[in-house]
Write a protein that holds these residues in place. Structure first.
Motif, PDB file in Angstrom:
ATOM      1  N   MET A 125       0.823  -1.204   0.000  1.00 19.79           N
ATOM      2  CA  MET A 125       0.000   0.000   0.000  1.00 19.79           C
ATOM      3  C   MET A 125       0.855   1.251   0.000  1.00 19.79           C
ATOM      4  O   MET A 125       0.538   2.247  -0.662  1.00 19.79           O
ATOM      5  N   ASP A 126       1.959   1.200   0.730  1.00 19.91           N
ATOM      6  CA  ASP A 126       2.879   2.336   0.741  1.00 19.91           C
ATOM      7  C   ASP A 126       3.480   2.555  -0.648  1.00 19.91           C
ATOM      8  O   ASP A 126       3.637   3.698  -1.097  1.00 19.91           O
ATOM      9  N   ILE A 127       3.816   1.466  -1.340  1.00 24.34           N
ATOM     10  CA  ILE A 127       4.391   1.584  -2.683  1.00 24.34           C
ATOM     11  C   ILE A 127       3.363   2.147  -3.660  1.00 24.34           C
ATOM     12  O   ILE A 127       3.697   2.956  -4.542  1.00 24.34           O
ATOM     13  N   VAL A 128       2.091   1.748  -3.494  1.00 22.31           N
ATOM     14  CA  VAL A 128       1.033   2.329  -4.340  1.00 22.31           C
ATOM     15  C   VAL A 128       0.944   3.834  -4.109  1.00 22.31           C
ATOM     16  O   VAL A 128       0.831   4.618  -5.065  1.00 22.31           O
ATOM     17  N   ALA A 129       0.999   4.255  -2.831  1.00 21.69           N
ATOM     18  CA  ALA A 129       0.976   5.684  -2.525  1.00 21.69           C
ATOM     19  C   ALA A 129       2.182   6.389  -3.132  1.00 21.69           C
ATOM     20  O   ALA A 129       2.071   7.519  -3.647  1.00 21.69           O
ATOM     21  N   ASN A 130       3.352   5.733  -3.106  1.00 18.33           N
ATOM     22  CA  ASN A 130       4.547   6.327  -3.705  1.00 18.33           C
ATOM     23  C   ASN A 130       4.413   6.452  -5.215  1.00 18.33           C
ATOM     24  O   ASN A 130       4.840   7.454  -5.804  1.00 18.33           O
ATOM     25  N   ILE A 131       3.841   5.428  -5.870  1.00 19.48           N
ATOM     26  CA  ILE A 131       3.664   5.480  -7.320  1.00 19.48           C
ATOM     27  C   ILE A 131       2.731   6.632  -7.696  1.00 19.48           C
ATOM     28  O   ILE A 131       3.013   7.401  -8.634  1.00 19.48           O
ATOM     29  N   LEU A 132       1.618   6.778  -6.961  1.00 15.93           N
ATOM     30  CA  LEU A 132       0.706   7.891  -7.235  1.00 15.93           C
ATOM     31  C   LEU A 132       1.374   9.232  -6.983  1.00 15.93           C
ATOM     32  O   LEU A 132       1.149  10.205  -7.722  1.00 15.93           O
ATOM     33  N   CYS A 133       2.204   9.284  -5.930  1.00 17.52           N
ATOM     34  CA  CYS A 133       2.953  10.517  -5.650  1.00 17.52           C
ATOM     35  C   CYS A 133       3.904  10.852  -6.789  1.00 17.52           C
ATOM     36  O   CYS A 133       4.005  12.008  -7.219  1.00 17.52           O
ATOM     37  N   ILE A 134       4.589   9.831  -7.322  1.00 16.06           N
ATOM     38  CA  ILE A 134       5.539  10.050  -8.418  1.00 16.06           C
ATOM     39  C   ILE A 134       4.812  10.466  -9.694  1.00 16.06           C
ATOM     40  O   ILE A 134       5.272  11.339 -10.441  1.00 16.06           O
ATOM     41  N   ILE A 135       3.641   9.852  -9.931  1.00 16.69           N
ATOM     42  CA  ILE A 135       2.870  10.225 -11.125  1.00 16.69           C
ATOM     43  C   ILE A 135       2.454  11.688 -11.051  1.00 16.69           C
ATOM     44  O   ILE A 135       2.580  12.439 -12.026  1.00 16.69           O
ATOM     45  N   MET A 136       1.960  12.101  -9.876  1.00 17.96           N
ATOM     46  CA  MET A 136       1.560  13.503  -9.713  1.00 17.96           C
ATOM     47  C   MET A 136       2.770  14.429  -9.800  1.00 17.96           C
ATOM     48  O   MET A 136       2.682  15.520 -10.373  1.00 17.96           O
ATOM     49  N   ALA A 137       3.911  13.974  -9.244  1.00 17.76           N
ATOM     50  CA  ALA A 137       5.119  14.800  -9.284  1.00 17.76           C
ATOM     51  C   ALA A 137       5.652  14.940 -10.705  1.00 17.76           C
ATOM     52  O   ALA A 137       6.200  15.984 -11.078  1.00 17.76           O
ATOM     53  N   LEU A 139       3.712  14.593 -13.478  1.00 19.38           N
ATOM     54  CA  LEU A 139       2.704  15.194 -14.352  1.00 19.38           C
ATOM     55  C   LEU A 139       2.848  16.705 -14.427  1.00 19.38           C
ATOM     56  O   LEU A 139       2.636  17.309 -15.491  1.00 19.38           O
ATOM     57  N   GLY A 140       3.199  17.329 -13.311  1.00 23.75           N
ATOM     58  CA  GLY A 140       3.354  18.778 -13.297  1.00 23.75           C
ATOM     59  C   GLY A 140       4.402  19.286 -14.264  1.00 23.75           C
ATOM     60  O   GLY A 140       4.102  20.047 -15.194  1.00 23.75           O
ATOM     61  N   PRO A 141       5.674  18.860 -14.114  1.00 21.80           N
ATOM     62  CA  PRO A 141       6.713  19.380 -15.020  1.00 21.80           C
ATOM     63  C   PRO A 141       6.602  18.875 -16.444  1.00 21.80           C
ATOM     64  O   PRO A 141       6.967  19.585 -17.381  1.00 21.80           O
ATOM     65  N   THR A 142       6.140  17.642 -16.623  1.00 21.06           N
ATOM     66  CA  THR A 142       6.117  17.103 -17.989  1.00 21.06           C
ATOM     67  C   THR A 142       5.028  17.710 -18.850  1.00 21.06           C
ATOM     68  O   THR A 142       5.210  17.875 -20.055  1.00 21.06           O
ATOM     69  N   VAL A 143       3.908  18.060 -18.232  1.00 18.88           N
ATOM     70  CA  VAL A 143       2.771  18.541 -19.025  1.00 18.88           C
ATOM     71  C   VAL A 143       2.402  19.969 -18.670  1.00 18.88           C
ATOM     72  O   VAL A 143       2.423  20.874 -19.531  1.00 18.88           O
ATOM     73  N   SER A 164      -6.798  27.634 -15.832  1.00 22.15           N
ATOM     74  CA  SER A 164      -7.065  26.202 -15.689  1.00 22.15           C
ATOM     75  C   SER A 164      -5.776  25.413 -15.499  1.00 22.15           C
ATOM     76  O   SER A 164      -5.709  24.486 -14.684  1.00 22.15           O
ATOM     77  N   LEU A 165      -4.731  25.794 -16.245  1.00 26.40           N
ATOM     78  CA  LEU A 165      -3.448  25.112 -16.093  1.00 26.40           C
ATOM     79  C   LEU A 165      -2.854  25.342 -14.704  1.00 26.40           C
ATOM     80  O   LEU A 165      -2.284  24.428 -14.094  1.00 26.40           O
ATOM     81  N   CYS A 166      -2.991  26.569 -14.198  1.00 26.77           N
ATOM     82  CA  CYS A 166      -2.463  26.868 -12.856  1.00 26.77           C
ATOM     83  C   CYS A 166      -3.236  26.097 -11.778  1.00 26.77           C
ATOM     84  O   CYS A 166      -2.644  25.577 -10.821  1.00 26.77           O
ATOM     85  N   VAL A 167      -4.566  26.023 -11.928  1.00 22.18           N
ATOM     86  CA  VAL A 167      -5.372  25.247 -10.974  1.00 22.18           C
ATOM     87  C   VAL A 167      -4.986  23.769 -11.042  1.00 22.18           C
ATOM     88  O   VAL A 167      -4.875  23.085 -10.008  1.00 22.18           O
ATOM     89  N   ALA A 168      -4.784  23.263 -12.253  1.00 18.34           N
ATOM     90  CA  ALA A 168      -4.389  21.864 -12.403  1.00 18.34           C
ATOM     91  C   ALA A 168      -3.016  21.610 -11.782  1.00 18.34           C
ATOM     92  O   ALA A 168      -2.789  20.565 -11.157  1.00 18.34           O
ATOM     93  N   LEU A 169      -2.105  22.593 -11.933  1.00 22.02           N
ATOM     94  CA  LEU A 169      -0.775  22.450 -11.327  1.00 22.02           C
ATOM     95  C   LEU A 169      -0.876  22.422  -9.805  1.00 22.02           C
ATOM     96  O   LEU A 169      -0.212  21.631  -9.134  1.00 22.02           O
ATOM     97  N   PHE A 170      -1.746  23.284  -9.239  1.00 24.69           N
ATOM     98  CA  PHE A 170      -1.953  23.282  -7.789  1.00 24.69           C
ATOM     99  C   PHE A 170      -2.528  21.937  -7.335  1.00 24.69           C
ATOM    100  O   PHE A 170      -2.118  21.386  -6.301  1.00 24.69           O
ATOM    101  N   ALA A 171      -3.481  21.407  -8.101  1.00 24.72           N
ATOM    102  CA  ALA A 171      -4.110  20.132  -7.735  1.00 24.72           C
ATOM    103  C   ALA A 171      -3.092  18.993  -7.758  1.00 24.72           C
ATOM    104  O   ALA A 171      -3.072  18.141  -6.858  1.00 24.72           O
ATOM    105  N   THR A 172      -2.231  18.959  -8.755  1.00 26.22           N
ATOM    106  CA  THR A 172      -1.225  17.893  -8.820  1.00 26.22           C
ATOM    107  C   THR A 172      -0.212  18.017  -7.689  1.00 26.22           C
ATOM    108  O   THR A 172       0.185  17.007  -7.098  1.00 26.22           O
ATOM    109  N   GLU A 173       0.200  19.237  -7.357  1.00 24.94           N
ATOM    110  CA  GLU A 173       1.161  19.416  -6.262  1.00 24.94           C
ATOM    111  C   GLU A 173       0.531  19.042  -4.918  1.00 24.94           C
ATOM    112  O   GLU A 173       1.169  18.410  -4.075  1.00 24.94           O
ATOM    113  N   PHE A 174      -0.745  19.429  -4.727  1.00 27.34           N
ATOM    114  CA  PHE A 174      -1.423  19.081  -3.474  1.00 27.34           C
ATOM    115  C   PHE A 174      -1.585  17.571  -3.358  1.00 27.34           C
ATOM    116  O   PHE A 174      -1.366  16.990  -2.286  1.00 27.34           O
TER     117      PHE A 174
END
Length: 583
Positions: A125-137, A139-143, A164-174
């Protein structure tokens, strides 16, 4: 609180049928509910916390407010969660360890494999949380950042697109921070359960021994303090840099492979072949850390043995302080302890230098990768725009974000390997069978017949014990009357001649005496003549080489050295039992 213990450690329910996944993980599944405002049935606030409360530790807020207004005491603190209690976790770990020993035998049994089975669901479960964290981390710079930079350069861009892009960036960082905090929360609770489970198991094994001649006091203290904390750190740090379910041994080696591939492909796509230079810096960094981890592990192994010797010497110093002061040996003992401490300090200093260098490399890897990449890119005459530059920098920072805990994980892996080996030696060591028998004559309280005992262990002790047990019946039948008639209440042959070469040295040699009911026996002799050893032999704390030691009923033993634990007089008398006012 731990009355439900059997249902926490077993897959079977009250009727003996195997429980379903939902029944086994019902409390954990309820924690995945984002908000649980009306869940107040659990005895501990962490058990009824929702996902946001558990990840952000907001379940601690009422306790912090209470501590600000009033002083917290043991009575005002919430009760311990049954899922974190040592009783429940130690029983579950004992079941897994016994299954491992039964499957492959004590010598081939892997304590690391049992540790993995004990916590694998939570680690996954911790690794799943890490994978989601990495995906969000990622997603911000790549897109998003790349799109935002392009939007700022575009003259025909609409305002709502940028918002919209700024809100999406805030959502991914949060979301990234939320999953990162969730991973830490899971690891902390997992680390607590692992530490208390294995420490309790080791302590129970040590208590089962009547004597600890095979292990020093210094080793016991280090195993129950330093080694158990190494387990805590390993469970806390090791899963964080991993994105595949591998723990303890190769967890730090397989660091963030998914993120490496994603970053390499994306950087190559937006920057070109020069991006491989920065990626290679990260790739080279991992073997360097592995080498430094092995070096640190070697220093730690050497320091642990020196620490054991220092604690043992200090224990002897404090135990025999009256004798040391009487003979004015303070300076000699002080110099000995200081020399051991100096050697320990040098080894720990070397390990500290290696760990500091390992930790100092992590923050500068990202800078080195960016500088080398952009320098080679410019020298090759390639164009470098602001959107491309900032996208590559943020991508490398994402890798830095995940690789920052790598030094701590490597250190934890190096130390936990040493700790698991030391703990395994205690778990596989079995208490020898008792050599004390019951005399046939009910009027006889104590009987020693030709008893030769030693403090040391023999390799052939098991076979000798079988022979002794086979001879007991014959001995009582043939020599009972002669023994009672001949042996008088006097100890003979104390500290007698040594046995043949290769066998342990006899401390008590050919001891024979009988004590009947209603009799008082006093034993006197010079210092070192074997009085304390004789009492230890009657308590079953020595190794019987030959002869008979028989005791009728129970024994009460009053130690020469006062022994109390940190607590009140009542607690030292009750020893955990319920207080009976009338008694």
């Amino acid at each position: 609180m731990v009355g439900e213990g059997p249902y926490l450690i077993s897959d079977l329910d009250r009727r003996g049928r195997r429980r379903s996944f939902a029944e086994r993980y019902d409390p954990s599944l309820k924690t995945m509910i984002p908000v649980r405002p009306h869940a107040r049935l659990a005895p501990n606030p962490v058990d009824d916390a929702g996902l946001l409360s558990f990840a952000m530790f907001s379940w601690l807020t009422p306790m912090m407010i209470r501590s600000y207004k009033h002083t917290l005491t043991v009575d005002t603190l919430p009760p311990l969660s049954p899922y974190d209690s040592s009783d429940t976790n130690a029983k579950r770990f004992r079941i897994l360890w016994d299954e491992e020993v039964e499957r492959v035998g004590p010598e081939k049994a892997s304590l690391g494999r049992v540790v993995w089975k004990f916590q694998r669901t939570r680690v996954l479960m911790d690794i799943v949380a890490n994978i989601l964290c990495i995906i969000m981390a990622a997603l911000g710079p790549t897109v998003l950042i790349h799109q935002i930079l392009q939007q700022t350069e575009s003259t025909s861009g609409e305002v709502w697109v940028g918002i919209s892009l700024c809100v999406a960036l805030f959502a991914t960082e949060f979301t990234k921070v939320l999953f990162w905090a969730l991973a830490w929360a899971i690891n902390y609770r997992t680390a607590i359960r692992l530490k208390v489970a294995l420490s309790t198991l080791v302590f129970e094994n040590l208590v089962s021994f009547k004597t600890l001649t095979h292990i020093s006091v210094g080793e016991v203290l280090n195993i129950l303090s330093s080694d158990s904390y190494s387990l805590f750190e390993a469970a806390l740090f090791c899963p964080l840099p991993a994105t595949i379910p591998i723990l303890m041994v190769v967890c730090a080696v397989a660091t963030i492979p998914i993120l490496m591939v994603v970053c390499a492909v994306y950087a190559f796509f937006i920057l070109g072949p020069t991006a491989l230079i920065g990626i290679s810096v990260y790739v080279i960094f991992i073997p360097i850390q592995m080498f430094m981890a092995k070096l640190n592990s070697a220093f730690r192994r050497s320091a642990v043995s020196v620490t054991d010797k220092r604690v043992q010497t200090m224990n002897e110093f404090l135990t025999c302080i009256k004798l040391i002061k009487m003979y004015a040996w303070e300076k000699s003992f002080t110099d000995t302890i200081r020399d051991i401490r100096r050697r320990e300090w040098k080894l720990l200093e070397k390990a500290g230098f290696v760990q500091s260098g390992n930790s100092a490399l992590a923050p500068i890897v990202s800078t080195i990768a960016v500088v080398l990449t952009f320098t080679c890119h410019i020298l090759l005459g390639r164009k470098l725009t602001a959107p491309v530059a900032f996208s590559v920098i943020t991508m490398f920072n994402v890798m830095k974000f995940s690789i920052a805990v790598l030094p701590f994980s490597v250190k934890a892996v190096a130390e936990v390997n040493v700790s698991l080996r030391r703990m395994k030696t205690i778990l596989i060591d079995k208490s020898p069978p008792s050599y004390i028998t019951k005399p046939e004559d009910p009027d006889t309280v104590l009987l020693l017949a030709n008893a030769t005992l030693t403090w040391e262990q023999e390799a052939s002790r098991k076979s000798d014990l079988k022979k002794v047990q086979n001879q007991k019946k014959h001995f009582f039948k043939r020599q009972r009357l002669e023994a009672y008639r001949e042996y008088s209440p006097s100890a003979q042959g104390v500290a007698g001649p040594e046995e043949q070469s290769g066998s342990p040295k006899s401390v008590l040699h050919d001891i024979s005496f009988v004590v009947r009911k209603g009799k008082v026996l006093g034993i006197c002799g010079n210092v070192g003549s074997g009085k304390s050893s004789l009492i230890a032999a009657l308590l079953g704390q020595m190794q019987l080489q030959k002869g008979i030691v028989a005791v009728h009923g129970t024994l009460a033993y009053v130690s020469q050295q006062a022994w109390i634990f940190h607590g009140s007089v009542r607690e030292n008398i009750l020893f955990g039992e319920k207080y009976d006012h009338q008694r």
